[in-house]
Design an enzyme around this catalytic site. Sequence first.
Site, short mmCIF file in Angstrom:
data_model
loop_
_atom_site.label_atom_id
_atom_site.label_comp_id
_atom_site.label_asym_id
_atom_site.label_seq_id
_atom_site.Cartn_x
_atom_site.Cartn_y
_atom_site.Cartn_z
N ALA A 26 8.69 -4.50 12.74
CA ALA A 26 9.14 -4.63 11.71
C ALA A 26 10.67 -5.16 11.12
O ALA A 26 10.97 -6.52 11.30
CB ALA A 26 8.66 -4.08 10.74
N ASP A 28 6.41 4.36 -0.59
CA ASP A 28 7.79 4.69 -1.48
C ASP A 28 8.16 3.37 -1.87
O ASP A 28 7.86 2.65 -2.33
CB ASP A 28 8.27 4.57 0.31
CG ASP A 28 7.86 3.04 1.27
OD1 ASP A 28 7.50 3.45 1.83
OD2 ASP A 28 8.47 2.75 0.27
N GLN A 86 0.99 -1.34 -0.02
CA GLN A 86 0.07 -0.02 0.36
C GLN A 86 1.02 1.02 0.24
O GLN A 86 0.53 2.11 0.06
CB GLN A 86 -1.07 -0.18 1.41
CG GLN A 86 -1.54 -0.77 1.83
CD GLN A 86 -2.24 -1.30 2.95
OE1 GLN A 86 -3.41 -0.67 3.26
NE2 GLN A 86 -1.31 -1.52 4.14
N HIS A 101 -1.54 1.24 -4.33
CA HIS A 101 -1.36 2.58 -4.09
C HIS A 101 -0.59 3.37 -5.26
O HIS A 101 -0.35 4.79 -5.06
CB HIS A 101 -1.66 3.09 -2.48
CG HIS A 101 -2.87 2.49 -1.82
ND1 HIS A 101 -2.37 2.36 -0.27
CD2 HIS A 101 -4.09 1.85 -2.39
CE1 HIS A 101 -3.40 1.86 -0.62
NE2 HIS A 101 -4.76 1.65 -1.58
N GLY A 159 2.65 -4.36 9.34
CA GLY A 159 2.55 -2.55 8.90
C GLY A 159 1.57 -2.36 8.44
O GLY A 159 1.82 -1.25 8.49
N THR A 160 0.06 -3.10 8.80
CA THR A 160 -0.82 -2.28 8.36
C THR A 160 -1.92 -2.09 9.35
O THR A 160 -2.34 -3.12 9.64
CB THR A 160 -1.18 -2.58 6.55
OG1 THR A 160 -2.17 -1.44 6.41
CG2 THR A 160 -2.17 -4.50 6.73
N SER A 161 -2.72 -0.96 10.06
CA SER A 161 -3.41 -0.85 10.60
C SER A 161 -5.63 -1.55 10.17
O SER A 161 -6.28 -2.19 10.11
CB SER A 161 -3.99 0.48 10.33
OG SER A 161 -4.45 0.95 9.26
N CYS A 204 2.55 15.85 -23.84
CA CYS A 204 1.45 16.33 -24.54
C CYS A 204 1.26 17.72 -24.46
O CYS A 204 0.49 18.12 -24.51
CB CYS A 204 0.15 15.88 -24.34
SG CYS A 204 -0.27 16.51 -22.68
N ASN A 250 2.72 -7.30 13.38
CA ASN A 250 2.23 -5.35 13.60
C ASN A 250 3.21 -5.56 14.95
O ASN A 250 3.02 -5.87 15.48
CB ASN A 250 0.30 -6.42 13.20
CG ASN A 250 0.28 -4.31 12.61
OD1 ASN A 250 0.85 -3.62 11.58
ND2 ASN A 250 -0.35 -3.35 13.18
#
Length: 223
Positions: free
Chosen positions: A214, A90, A87, A105, A171-173, A135, A197
Amino acid sequence: MTRIVILTGAGVSAESGLGTFRDKGGLWTRYDLSEVATPGGFARNPALVHEFYNARRANALDAAPNAAHRALARLQGARAGVTLVTQNIDDLHERGGAREVIHMHGQITRALCAACGARWEAPRAMHPADACPGCAARATRPDIVWFGEVPYHMERIADALAACDLFVAIGTSGEVYPAAGFVEEAAGFGAETLEINLDPSAPGRFDRVIRGPATEAVPAWVA
Ligand code: BV8
């Protein structure tokens, strides 16, 4: 061969110094998400949105991959059947040695022309007056999926979830959809589910939980 889908979030880059979103002092506690991470916000004030992402791009470019990024790259290199979805916007997974990272994302290192759809490597700082190299329209934006926009690579991710034996969220909520629904999707296809997590996300959604930072928990799990 055991097929593994790994989904990472901001927590995997936290120890590289990149801010998370919903922890104490996180980005969404300091910025109004609707102003800086939605198409409407960009239409209303492109200069503010470029300023927000220019700061995050500089942080990301100045950050270094950590032991968790490197451990996941080792896992990919040591065996087949590992799909790495992030997600995060970086490029620390890539700089940590990972290959074929699926950025659902988008990527802060990429720019997009809202007029013609051209994509190119983003300069360190972007501005509303920048012209598209294709363009020439002054419609350039970060190549990032904002709230209300359709995430990238959804079919490829759905195929991997349907075929995996193990789904690991790191590492994601688990607050943002559709990524937050991947654990149920994988479990529905019979996969075992594991969460690595620092803090508990929604209780009871995973078969197994490894609690810890992590940079310690991921290398220990990969070993
Ligand atoms: C979509 C890029 C349809 C931008 C991001 C109303 C209108 C429109 C949509 C919706 C709506 N209501 C709900 C929705 C859906 C919406 C949504 O989910 N909203 C939420 C707020 C309820 N989703 C969307 O709009 C998505 N699009 O739905 O389109 C669709 C759907 C399916 C198929 C087709 C079409 C688009 C969402 C994408 C938005 N863009 N990122 C940017 O980065 O600026 S999402 C944003 O949250 C972040 O970028 C991040 O990627 C994502 C998830 O956050 P986390 O990574 O989990 O970070 P967080 O801080 O929350 O948690 C960190 C975790 O790490 C914590 O658990 C912490 O304990 C842990 N941690 C901390 N330190 C460590 C650690 N763990 C280990 N070690 C450590 N050291």
